[in-house]
Design a protein around this motif. Structure first.
Motif, PDB file in Angstrom:
ATOM      1  N   LEU A  18       0.849  -0.973   0.206  1.00  0.00           N
ATOM      2  CA  LEU A  18      -0.182  -0.092   0.117  1.00  0.00           C
ATOM      3  C   LEU A  18       0.616   1.040   0.021  1.00  0.00           C
ATOM      4  O   LEU A  18       1.631   1.645   0.916  1.00  0.00           O
ATOM      5  CB  LEU A  18      -1.081  -0.086   1.403  1.00  0.00           C
ATOM      6  N   SER A  20       1.454   5.398   0.394  1.00  0.00           N
ATOM      7  CA  SER A  20       0.678   6.722   1.124  1.00  0.00           C
ATOM      8  C   SER A  20       2.201   7.552   1.095  1.00  0.00           C
ATOM      9  O   SER A  20       3.045   7.280   1.308  1.00  0.00           O
ATOM     10  CB  SER A  20       0.500   5.935   2.272  1.00  0.00           C
ATOM     11  N   ALA A  26      -4.675   4.179   8.809  1.00  0.00           N
ATOM     12  CA  ALA A  26      -5.288   3.169   7.545  1.00  0.00           C
ATOM     13  C   ALA A  26      -6.734   2.905   7.869  1.00  0.00           C
ATOM     14  O   ALA A  26      -6.500   1.626   8.520  1.00  0.00           O
ATOM     15  CB  ALA A  26      -4.568   3.083   5.840  1.00  0.00           C
ATOM     16  N   ARG A  27      -7.498   2.324   7.331  1.00  0.00           N
ATOM     17  CA  ARG A  27      -8.895   2.061   8.082  1.00  0.00           C
ATOM     18  C   ARG A  27      -8.729   0.861   6.562  1.00  0.00           C
ATOM     19  O   ARG A  27      -8.869   1.466   5.300  1.00  0.00           O
ATOM     20  CB  ARG A  27      -9.738   2.757   7.907  1.00  0.00           C
ATOM     21  N   LEU A  28      -8.545   0.037   7.629  1.00  0.00           N
ATOM     22  CA  LEU A  28      -8.929  -1.303   6.039  1.00  0.00           C
ATOM     23  C   LEU A  28     -10.051  -2.700   6.197  1.00  0.00           C
ATOM     24  O   LEU A  28     -10.362  -2.971   8.082  1.00  0.00           O
ATOM     25  CB  LEU A  28      -7.392  -2.119   6.237  1.00  0.00           C
ATOM     26  N   SER A  71      -8.124  -0.422  11.430  1.00  0.00           N
ATOM     27  CA  SER A  71      -7.242   0.092  10.783  1.00  0.00           C
ATOM     28  C   SER A  71      -5.896  -0.462  11.191  1.00  0.00           C
ATOM     29  O   SER A  71      -5.286  -1.632  12.149  1.00  0.00           O
ATOM     30  CB  SER A  71      -6.992   1.337  11.966  1.00  0.00           C
ATOM     31  N   LEU A  86       0.947  -4.755   3.916  1.00  0.00           N
ATOM     32  CA  LEU A  86       0.354  -5.167   4.842  1.00  0.00           C
ATOM     33  C   LEU A  86      -0.274  -6.442   5.589  1.00  0.00           C
ATOM     34  O   LEU A  86      -0.201  -7.156   3.841  1.00  0.00           O
ATOM     35  CB  LEU A  86      -1.250  -4.464   4.129  1.00  0.00           C
ATOM     36  N   THR A 103      -9.556  -3.147   0.720  1.00  0.00           N
ATOM     37  CA  THR A 103     -10.054  -1.928   0.416  1.00  0.00           C
ATOM     38  C   THR A 103      -9.603  -0.655   1.698  1.00  0.00           C
ATOM     39  O   THR A 103      -9.668  -1.216   2.818  1.00  0.00           O
ATOM     40  CB  THR A 103     -11.868  -1.412   0.268  1.00  0.00           C
ATOM     41  N   ALA A 104      -8.761   0.526   1.025  1.00  0.00           N
ATOM     42  CA  ALA A 104      -8.061   1.298   2.458  1.00  0.00           C
ATOM     43  C   ALA A 104      -8.479   2.327   2.335  1.00  0.00           C
ATOM     44  O   ALA A 104      -8.500   3.376   1.263  1.00  0.00           O
ATOM     45  CB  ALA A 104      -6.427   0.837   2.619  1.00  0.00           C
ATOM     46  N   GLU A 105      -8.164   3.743   3.157  1.00  0.00           N
ATOM     47  CA  GLU A 105      -8.460   5.260   3.665  1.00  0.00           C
ATOM     48  C   GLU A 105      -7.842   5.544   4.401  1.00  0.00           C
ATOM     49  O   GLU A 105      -8.296   4.956   5.652  1.00  0.00           O
ATOM     50  CB  GLU A 105      -9.595   5.107   3.208  1.00  0.00           C
ATOM     51  N   ARG A 117     -13.024   3.662  -2.830  1.00  0.00           N
ATOM     52  CA  ARG A 117     -11.701   3.766  -2.367  1.00  0.00           C
ATOM     53  C   ARG A 117     -10.719   3.117  -2.908  1.00  0.00           C
ATOM     54  O   ARG A 117     -10.891   2.220  -3.754  1.00  0.00           O
ATOM     55  CB  ARG A 117     -12.588   2.827  -0.867  1.00  0.00           C
TER      56      ARG A 117
END
Length: 175
Positions: A18, A20, A26-28, A71, A86, A103-105, A117
């Motif tokens: 991932l 960044s 990150a919320r995963l 997260s 991850l 999915t991550a945000e 996302r």
């Protein structure tokens, strides 16, 4: 995420990369797609796409199962792209062969439901399948990802777009 698709080996350590910038957490969410739902993902045009919350929740409700929601800490260097692996197996437990979605945000963001996302579709397998299409039909070769040896006795099923079985066979000693 770096690509539309990714393969994690069934055995051994592995992580999904991932990328960044200036994000500490990150919320995963990680979902697994049921084997019989693969054709539906193709028909819906979702396979390999970036998912919004609606599409992700629809997959969770109708054709998959959520394995992780939480997260994760990300590596950070100010104003630089950082790639964090991850550790999916650590987060969800032992992985079974199949198709998965992560999915991550960023934690603290509030995207709208229709906003895409960051989405990574990935496969967990020890089988590497190569398909050649020619004048005589399809040639398929199955090899182990762990050691590249041919895999004998692997069951193959060819499905139509409507999920009907067109043919079945088992691989021979040459894979």
């Amino acid at each position: 995420f770096r690509s539309k698709g990714y393969v994690l080996p069934l055995l051994g350590e592995g992580g999904i990369p991932l990328t960044s910038v200036n994000v500490e957490r990150a919320r995963l969410r990680v979902l697994r797609i049921g084997e019989r739902s693969l054709v539906q993902q193709l028909a819906d045009g979702l396979l390999g796409t970036q998912l919004d919350a609606w599409a992700r929740n629809r997959i969770d409700d109708q054709s998959g199962a959520e394995l992780f929601a939480g997260s994760v800490e990300l590596d950070v260097e100010p104003n630089r792209e950082i790639v964090t692996a991850l550790p999916v197996a650590e987060l969800v437990g032992p992985l079974q062969p199949g198709l998965y979605i992560a999915t991550a945000e960023p934690v603290g963001s509030a995207p709208e439901d229709w906003d895409a996302r960051a989405t990574q579709w990935f496969t967990v397998s020890d089988l590497g399948v190569t398909v050649f299409s020619g004048e005589n039909g399809l040639d398929v070769v199955v090899r182990s990802l762990a050691g590249a040896q041919p895999v004998a006795g692997a069951g193959l099923t060819l499905l139509a777009r409507n999920n009907e079985v067109l043919g079945r066979l088992d691989t021979d000693a040459a894979g």
